[in-house]
Design an enzyme around this catalytic site. Structure first.
Site, mmCIF file in Angstrom:
data_model
loop_
_atom_site.group_PDB
_atom_site.id
_atom_site.type_symbol
_atom_site.label_atom_id
_atom_site.label_comp_id
_atom_site.label_asym_id
_atom_site.label_seq_id
_atom_site.Cartn_x
_atom_site.Cartn_y
_atom_site.Cartn_z
ATOM 1 C CD GLN A 180 -2.950 -0.898 0.005
ATOM 2 O OE1 GLN A 180 -3.184 0.127 -0.369
ATOM 3 N NE2 GLN A 180 -3.705 -2.050 -0.320
ATOM 4 C CB CYS A 326 -7.464 -10.631 0.456
ATOM 5 S SG CYS A 326 -6.127 -10.070 -0.405
#
Length: 394
Positions: A180, A326
């Site tokens: 990220q 996820c």
């Protein structure tokens, strides 16, 4: 087609036009296998080399220390599993945190079954790693510290420079999942004493299916995929040349635009946060108020279910999430939100909005207006909210 406001950039990003343009010739014109010896293959090999250099430049790394993978999850698996295998004669202890991505946590669970000892350290109410607890967790058996650079759900930035210094002082390897953070905040692997770093192309307006693991020179890590001499004998398989080209262009673009792009994202992010806090009661900002990713907004709204909020936002043309892509479909509350101390009932009412450079204040106004109306509607159907309000009005 109705207008879509896409606020799930932590899950994936739109591929930039210049990235697509750069990739296209490598599908149909320069399609040679980089491992072959003829001229057409040489063009592909050169493209791979240039992509490696561009990716390395984002983190101040030597290009020879960049190894291409299929993405962040593979890179995380490789870092942890290969380190354990290579250094378990020295020790079997790994330190990580309770808020890591599941690519780390599930790999640690697997390693525990192989004999590894894992310490999962706490974070504070803002999601920041407890450095004192980290120091105290170190033993003579500790071989690796793995702490993400920025949390994928609540956006909190970790003190990776300080963590790297602690690791270096004790002669322990330091890995960071920077999926990220890569291209969003400045990272220098030497300044932060990073030995391994994971990144993924599709988080920075690049293609899916391509990522990298930075491995500092001198680390004795085994091959992760066997069967060929690619990636300097460390990851077998024909290189994803179009993906590497696109990843390189996306990395170059991310580095070039970082300052201006993130300044704009921060402005809209803070505008949206302030507006939500002012207009919607009984909400809580999750993550550090300032030490957070430029594009991350994460709130929990009391007395509602996040899943219902997401569905109704989608009906309004707004793409958002309740946490990591996820774990979408899971009925369990976010492990990250539980780790920062939220009770289950509040963690269930969470919403993650991750902006892009294209997100405007007008978009923010519309989104907040929709959230406000949906939250009011959902609360009006909640017996818990009704009971709560009765007590408040006594």
């Amino acid at each position: 087609m109705k207008k879509i406001i896409y606020l799930d950039n932590a899950a994936t990003t739109k591929v930039a036009p210049e990235v697509v343009e750069a990739m296209l010739p490598y599908f149909t014109e320069y399609y040679g296998n980089p491992s072959s010896v003829y001229e057409l293959a040489g063009i592909s090999k050169k493209a791979v080399t240039e992509g490696r250099e561009k990716v390395a430049s984002v983190i101040g790394a030597n290009p020879n220390d960049i190894y291409f993978t299929a993405g962040g999850s593979e890179s995380d698996n490789w870092a942890l599993k290969a380190t354990y295998e290579a250094y378990k004669s020295k020790g079997n202890h790994i330190i990580t945190t309770k808020i890591e991505h599941h690519a780390i946590l599930h790999t640690c669970e697997w390693l525990e079954k192989q004999g590894a000892k894992i310490t999962y350290i706490d974070v504070d109410e803002n999601g920041v790693v407890d450095l004192d607890q980290l120091q105290k967790a170190i033993t003579p058996e500790t071989i690796l510290i793995s702490v993400m650079a920025a949390n994928n759900e609540i956006g909190t930035l970790q003190p990776i420079k300080e963590i790297g210094a602690i690791a270096k002082e004790h002669g322990i390897l330091f890995h960071t999942d920077a999926v990220q953070a890569f291209g969003q905040i400045p990272i220098n692997v030497d300044e932060c004493h990073i030995d391994m770093l994971s990144s993924s192309g599709h988080k920075i307006n690049g293609p899916k299916g391509i990522g990298c693991l930075y491995i500092r020179k001198g680390l004795k890590l085994r091959s992760f995929v066997h069967g060929g001499a690619q990636e300097r004998k460390r990851r077998a398989g024909t290189e994803n040349v179009p993906g590497i080209v696109g990843y390189g262009v996306a990395a170059e673009r991310a580095l070039r635009t970082m300052e201006e792009r993130t300044a704009k994202e921060i402005e809209v992010r803070d505008y949206m946060i302030k507006k939500i806090q002012e207009e919607i009661p009984y909400c809580k900002l999750n993550g550090h108020p300032t030490m957070r990713l430029p594009n991350n907004v994460n709130f929990s709204f009391q007395f509602i279910e996040g899943e219902s909020l997401l569905i109704m936002l989608d009906m309004a043309g707004i793409c958002a999430s309740s946490g990591s892509a996820c774990t979408s479909g899971s009925l369990d509350p976010s492990h990250v939100l539980l780790a920062i101390g939220l009770p289950h009932e509040i963690a269930h009412g969470s919403l993650r909005l991750t902006l892009s450079e294209e997100t405007t204040k007008e978009d923010a106004d519309f989104v907040v207006e929709q959230i406000k109306g949906i939250v009011e509607r959902l609360r009006s159907m909640s017996p818990l909210y009704e009971d709560f309000m009765k007590k408040q009005n006594k």
